[in-house]
Design an enzyme around this catalytic site. Structure first.
Site, PDB file in Angstrom:
ATOM      1  N   LEU A   1       0.871  -1.168   0.000  1.00 34.86           N
ATOM      2  CA  LEU A   1       0.000   0.000   0.000  1.00 34.86           C
ATOM      3  C   LEU A   1       0.911   1.222   0.000  1.00 34.86           C
ATOM      4  O   LEU A   1       1.955   1.224   0.655  1.00 34.86           O
ATOM      5  CB  LEU A   1      -0.886   0.045   1.249  1.00 34.86           C
ATOM      6  CG  LEU A   1      -1.999  -0.989   1.378  1.00 34.86           C
ATOM      7  CD1 LEU A   1      -2.796  -0.741   2.654  1.00 34.86           C
ATOM      8  CD2 LEU A   1      -2.939  -0.970   0.173  1.00 34.86           C
ATOM      9  N   ASP A   2       0.527   2.251  -0.741  1.00 39.39           N
ATOM     10  CA  ASP A   2       1.291   3.491  -0.716  1.00 39.39           C
ATOM     11  C   ASP A   2       1.386   4.007   0.715  1.00 39.39           C
ATOM     12  O   ASP A   2       0.494   3.747   1.540  1.00 39.39           O
ATOM     13  CB  ASP A   2       0.611   4.554  -1.588  1.00 39.39           C
ATOM     14  CG  ASP A   2       0.585   4.178  -3.061  1.00 39.39           C
ATOM     15  OD1 ASP A   2       1.466   3.408  -3.484  1.00 39.39           O
ATOM     16  OD2 ASP A   2      -0.318   4.646  -3.766  1.00 39.39           O
ATOM     17  N   ARG A   3       2.434   4.756   0.985  1.00 36.61           N
ATOM     18  CA  ARG A   3       2.677   5.285   2.334  1.00 36.61           C
ATOM     19  C   ARG A   3       1.428   5.952   2.923  1.00 36.61           C
ATOM     20  O   ARG A   3       1.092   5.741   4.082  1.00 36.61           O
ATOM     21  CB  ARG A   3       3.829   6.306   2.283  1.00 36.61           C
ATOM     22  CG  ARG A   3       4.134   6.938   3.624  1.00 36.61           C
ATOM     23  CD  ARG A   3       5.244   7.976   3.528  1.00 36.61           C
ATOM     24  NE  ARG A   3       5.939   8.087   4.801  1.00 36.61           N
ATOM     25  CZ  ARG A   3       7.237   8.274   4.944  1.00 36.61           C
ATOM     26  NH1 ARG A   3       7.996   8.375   3.894  1.00 36.61           N
ATOM     27  NH2 ARG A   3       7.773   8.364   6.137  1.00 36.61           N
TER      28      ARG A   3
END
Length: 300
Positions: free
Chosen positions: A140-142
């Site tokens: 998952l993106d940050r």
């Protein structure tokens, strides 16, 4: 006697529970600690406050036998690792499913090496088994929150990655985007390419890149914002963010793909549902993460 009325009563105390029949750990604790909620007991397990025969156990389905002793430590968790920005939703011999907070990296970068989901979970499993490892299945993106899956064995990681389309049954996100999305439901298809600066972009030409397919429906909207339920048919890097930009409705807070809007103070993307077939047992597992309340702020 209920323990609810005085939570300090058991602070830093240990109680021991005797097992008198074959069963698994979570049902046993639900039965023995009937005054506590199911979520409370799951938290006891997640925080490493339960041990069997002196060994910390976090698995809900850990098998118990008559004569076993289960110890519960109230107060300070027994496990030394404090997970920051992570909540364990499920753990077994093969997998760990977590809920990740926005702002936490999945894996290390040049700037951040230690406070990542991967690093924390590696420390967590090695505390119980020094040779144990964690393997990344997807990311998952940050600044995206929600449900993530990690493998505890290389073979499980490879099976999940090699058969992802067959094993994963549902990946649903909630996206808060700019503007009123007029079409109440739709699908977006394009072919993804990546620039030398690691910016993903769409090509309308068939087979000119990696095919990306996104389905969406509008849950709520006004003239300035829309709240969407988004289902991924493919799992490309930054897929939702790129496709929302493509239709002229970038994800709120997504500076990389077209907006400086900080109305909720974070990226408006949340991984709400992950459902998959267990790679070893075939059992269908489904995990949900509640949408952050702040996503409703633009509609108040």
């Amino acid at each position: 006697m209920s323990h609810k009325g005085n939570p300090k009563r058991f602070q830093n105390k240990i109680i021991e529970l005797a097992v008198d029949k074959d069963q698994t750990l979570l049902p046993f604790l639900l039965e023995k600690l009937s005054n506590r909620s199911r979520n409370s007991i799951k938290s006891i397990l997640t925080r490493g406050q339960a041990s069997v025969g002196g060994h910390i156990q976090t698995r809900h389905n850990f098998p118990l036998r008559p004569g076993d002793k289960v110890q519960i430590r109230f107060g300070t968790p027994a496990a030394g690792t404090h997970l920051q920005g992570l909540t364990i939703l499920h753990e077994d011999d093969d997998l760990i499913v977590v809920e990740k907070s926005a702002g936490l990296l999945t894996i290390a970068t040049d700037k951040e090496k230690e406070r990542t989901a991967y690093h924390q979970l590696m420390d967590y499993v090695r505390e119980k088994h020094p040779t144990q490892r964690i393997f990344i299945v997807h990311r998952l993106d940050r600044d995206t929150s929600g449900v993530m899956l990690f493998a505890k064995k290389k073979s499980i990681q490879q099976k999940l990655q090699n058969h992802w389309k067959d094993i994963v049954l549902e990946r649903t996100y909630i996206a808060l985007v700019e503007g009123e999305v007029k079409k109440k439901a739709g699908s977006i298809t394009s072919w993804f390419k990546e620039s030398t600066t690691h910016l993903v972009y769409s090509s309308p030409k068939p087979n000119d890149g990696k095919k990306a397919v996104t389905h969406y429906k509008v849950l709520k909207s006004n003239r300035k914002y829309s709240l969407l339920e988004v289902n991924l048919e493919t799992g490309r890097k930054n897929q939702i963010r790129v496709h929302m930009k493509d239709i002229g409705h970038p994800v709120v807070g997504d500076k990389k793909y077209g907006t400086n809007n900080r109305v909720i103070g974070r990226l408006g993307l949340h991984a709400a549902v992950l459902s998959f077939k267990h790679p070893r047992t075939g059992e269908v597992l489904r995990f949900l993460s509640k949408m952050p309340k702040v996503f409703l702020k633009p509609f108040a």
